[in-house]
Design a protein around this motif. Structure first.
Motif, PDB file in Angstrom:
ATOM      1  N   GLU A  12      -0.151  -2.679   8.819  1.00  0.00           N
ATOM      2  CA  GLU A  12       0.240  -1.317   8.444  1.00  0.00           C
ATOM      3  C   GLU A  12       0.742  -1.275   7.005  1.00  0.00           C
ATOM      4  OE1 GLU A  12       3.067   0.055  11.351  1.00  0.00           O
ATOM      5  OE2 GLU A  12       1.576   0.033  12.955  1.00  0.00           O
ATOM      6  N   PHE A  13       1.606  -2.234   6.637  1.00  0.00           N
ATOM      7  CA  PHE A  13       2.109  -2.265   5.261  1.00  0.00           C
ATOM      8  C   PHE A  13       0.977  -2.486   4.259  1.00  0.00           C
ATOM      9  CE2 PHE A  13       6.569  -2.960   6.760  1.00  0.00           C
ATOM     10  CZ  PHE A  13       7.153  -1.954   6.005  1.00  0.00           C
ATOM     11  N   TYR A  14       0.009  -3.320   4.620  1.00  0.00           N
ATOM     12  CA  TYR A  14      -1.138  -3.556   3.739  1.00  0.00           C
ATOM     13  C   TYR A  14      -1.922  -2.254   3.533  1.00  0.00           C
ATOM     14  CZ  TYR A  14      -5.554  -5.434   2.020  1.00  0.00           C
ATOM     15  OH  TYR A  14      -6.687  -5.676   1.277  1.00  0.00           O
ATOM     16  N   SER A  15      -2.176  -1.520   4.604  1.00  0.00           N
ATOM     17  CA  SER A  15      -2.875  -0.230   4.496  1.00  0.00           C
ATOM     18  C   SER A  15      -2.067   0.763   3.682  1.00  0.00           C
ATOM     19  CB  SER A  15      -3.144   0.345   5.886  1.00  0.00           C
ATOM     20  OG  SER A  15      -4.048  -0.460   6.591  1.00  0.00           O
ATOM     21  N   ILE A  16      -0.769   0.790   3.898  1.00  0.00           N
ATOM     22  CA  ILE A  16       0.110   1.688   3.140  1.00  0.00           C
ATOM     23  C   ILE A  16       0.079   1.339   1.664  1.00  0.00           C
ATOM     24  CG2 ILE A  16       2.541   2.261   2.737  1.00  0.00           C
ATOM     25  CD1 ILE A  16       2.875   2.035   5.851  1.00  0.00           C
ATOM     26  N   ALA A  17       0.075   0.051   1.340  1.00  0.00           N
ATOM     27  CA  ALA A  17       0.035  -0.377  -0.066  1.00  0.00           C
ATOM     28  C   ALA A  17      -1.198   0.186  -0.763  1.00  0.00           C
ATOM     29  CB  ALA A  17       0.055  -1.903  -0.155  1.00  0.00           C
ATOM     30  N   LYS A  18      -2.345   0.087  -0.102  1.00  0.00           N
ATOM     31  CA  LYS A  18      -3.581   0.602  -0.695  1.00  0.00           C
ATOM     32  C   LYS A  18      -3.542   2.124  -0.814  1.00  0.00           C
ATOM     33  CE  LYS A  18      -6.490  -1.521   2.017  1.00  0.00           C
ATOM     34  NZ  LYS A  18      -7.730  -2.079   2.594  1.00  0.00           N
ATOM     35  N   GLU A  19      -3.055   2.787   0.219  1.00  0.00           N
ATOM     36  CA  GLU A  19      -2.976   4.255   0.184  1.00  0.00           C
ATOM     37  C   GLU A  19      -2.018   4.744  -0.897  1.00  0.00           C
ATOM     38  OE1 GLU A  19      -1.510   8.012   2.904  1.00  0.00           O
ATOM     39  OE2 GLU A  19      -2.006   6.141   3.926  1.00  0.00           O
ATOM     40  N   MET A  20      -0.871   4.104  -1.023  1.00  0.00           N
ATOM     41  CA  MET A  20       0.110   4.532  -2.023  1.00  0.00           C
ATOM     42  C   MET A  20      -0.403   4.308  -3.440  1.00  0.00           C
ATOM     43  SD  MET A  20       2.632   5.981  -0.475  1.00  0.00           S
ATOM     44  CE  MET A  20       1.389   6.638   0.637  1.00  0.00           C
ATOM     45  N   ALA A  21      -1.184   3.256  -3.655  1.00  0.00           N
ATOM     46  CA  ALA A  21      -1.780   3.039  -4.979  1.00  0.00           C
ATOM     47  C   ALA A  21      -2.740   4.166  -5.309  1.00  0.00           C
ATOM     48  CB  ALA A  21      -2.490   1.690  -5.023  1.00  0.00           C
ATOM     49  N   GLU A  22      -3.516   4.586  -4.333  1.00  0.00           N
ATOM     50  CA  GLU A  22      -4.458   5.689  -4.538  1.00  0.00           C
ATOM     51  C   GLU A  22      -3.741   7.013  -4.793  1.00  0.00           C
ATOM     52  OE1 GLU A  22      -7.837   5.808  -4.812  1.00  0.00           O
ATOM     53  OE2 GLU A  22      -7.634   3.633  -4.932  1.00  0.00           O
ATOM     54  N   ARG A  23      -2.606   7.199  -4.149  1.00  0.00           N
ATOM     55  CA  ARG A  23      -1.873   8.469  -4.269  1.00  0.00           C
ATOM     56  C   ARG A  23      -0.905   8.488  -5.452  1.00  0.00           C
ATOM     57  NH1 ARG A  23       0.597  10.004   1.348  1.00  0.00           N
ATOM     58  NH2 ARG A  23       1.222  11.791   0.087  1.00  0.00           N
ATOM     59  N   GLY A  24      -0.784   7.363  -6.162  1.00  0.00           N
ATOM     60  CA  GLY A  24       0.057   7.333  -7.351  1.00  0.00           C
ATOM     61  C   GLY A  24       1.495   6.922  -7.117  1.00  0.00           C
ATOM     62  N   TYR A  25       1.822   6.458  -5.920  1.00  0.00           N
ATOM     63  CA  TYR A  25       3.166   5.956  -5.636  1.00  0.00           C
ATOM     64  C   TYR A  25       3.159   4.447  -5.839  1.00  0.00           C
ATOM     65  CZ  TYR A  25       3.957  10.539  -3.591  1.00  0.00           C
ATOM     66  OH  TYR A  25       4.077  11.887  -3.399  1.00  0.00           O
ATOM     67  N   TYR A  26       3.114   4.057  -7.101  1.00  0.00           N
ATOM     68  CA  TYR A  26       2.878   2.661  -7.448  1.00  0.00           C
ATOM     69  C   TYR A  26       4.024   1.744  -7.040  1.00  0.00           C
ATOM     70  CZ  TYR A  26      -0.699   5.065 -10.103  1.00  0.00           C
ATOM     71  OH  TYR A  26      -1.751   5.875 -10.460  1.00  0.00           O
ATOM     72  N   TRP A  27       5.258   2.200  -7.177  1.00  0.00           N
ATOM     73  CA  TRP A  27       6.392   1.373  -6.772  1.00  0.00           C
ATOM     74  C   TRP A  27       6.327   1.084  -5.271  1.00  0.00           C
ATOM     75  CZ3 TRP A  27       9.850   2.703  -2.997  1.00  0.00           C
ATOM     76  CH2 TRP A  27       9.863   4.049  -2.595  1.00  0.00           C
ATOM     77  N   PHE A  28       5.929   2.102  -4.505  1.00  0.00           N
ATOM     78  CA  PHE A  28       5.862   1.944  -3.056  1.00  0.00           C
ATOM     79  C   PHE A  28       4.712   1.011  -2.673  1.00  0.00           C
ATOM     80  CE2 PHE A  28       5.930   4.508   1.185  1.00  0.00           C
ATOM     81  CZ  PHE A  28       6.565   3.440   1.808  1.00  0.00           C
ATOM     82  N   SER A  29       3.632   1.057  -3.427  1.00  0.00           N
ATOM     83  CA  SER A  29       2.515   0.155  -3.197  1.00  0.00           C
ATOM     84  C   SER A  29       2.953  -1.295  -3.368  1.00  0.00           C
ATOM     85  CB  SER A  29       1.373   0.486  -4.159  1.00  0.00           C
ATOM     86  OG  SER A  29       0.306  -0.403  -3.975  1.00  0.00           O
ATOM     87  N   CYS A  30       3.742  -1.555  -4.397  1.00  0.00           N
ATOM     88  CA  CYS A  30       4.223  -2.932  -4.632  1.00  0.00           C
ATOM     89  C   CYS A  30       5.191  -3.365  -3.535  1.00  0.00           C
ATOM     90  CB  CYS A  30       4.860  -3.031  -6.005  1.00  0.00           C
ATOM     91  SG  CYS A  30       3.629  -2.912  -7.339  1.00  0.00           S
ATOM     92  N   PHE A  31       6.081  -2.474  -3.131  1.00  0.00           N
ATOM     93  CA  PHE A  31       6.997  -2.787  -2.039  1.00  0.00           C
ATOM     94  C   PHE A  31       6.214  -3.090  -0.754  1.00  0.00           C
ATOM     95  CE2 PHE A  31       9.383  -1.203   1.684  1.00  0.00           C
ATOM     96  CZ  PHE A  31      10.411  -2.135   1.690  1.00  0.00           C
ATOM     97  N   ALA A  32       5.248  -2.243  -0.428  1.00  0.00           N
ATOM     98  CA  ALA A  32       4.474  -2.431   0.797  1.00  0.00           C
ATOM     99  C   ALA A  32       3.629  -3.706   0.741  1.00  0.00           C
ATOM    100  CB  ALA A  32       3.592  -1.208   1.053  1.00  0.00           C
TER     101      ALA A  32
END
Length: 124
Positions: A12-32
């Protein structure tokens, strides 16, 4: 099979990381990305020992997994863990670090290096 919880959260975190990168939430992508690896490594500990190490240091967790599985991780896997570990904290609390798409994609790439190595060693 409590380890399933850990492996599912990792995915789930891996999927969230990819989704957040696409949506522009880069800090959250790195955390995930960091969390996806942490949950994966702790899932292995849970599967084979019934407990996990209380740390967010991915290289420390990787050393534990090496001992459990009787294998040796590559230097690339250790470098990926070292790259990701600080993002557990700095992605959420630092006001001096900026995140951009390049950094988010690099974090995702580092998580993939560790995830691919784990999957080559065991099937979670």
């Amino acid at each position: 099979m409590v380890e399933k919880f850990w492996f599912n959260k990792s995915d789930e975190f891996y999927s969230i990381a990819k989704e957040m990168a696409e949506r522009g939430y880069y800090w959250f992508s790195c955390f995930a990305s960091q969390q996806s690896v942490e949950f994966l490594l702790k899932g292995i500990e849970m599967k084979y020992t019934g407990s996990h190490t209380f740390t967010h240091d991915l290289s420390e967790l990787l050393q534990k997994v090496e001992k459990i599985l009787g294998v040796k991780a590559t230097e690339e896997v250790y470098q990926a863990c070292d790259f990701l570990t600080p993002h557990y904290t700095i992605s959420r609390y630092s006001m001096v670090t900026s995140y951009d798409k390049r950094k988010a994609l690099e974090c995702i790439k580092m998580s993939e290096i560790v995830r691919n190595w784990v999957n080559s060693q065991i099937k979670p």
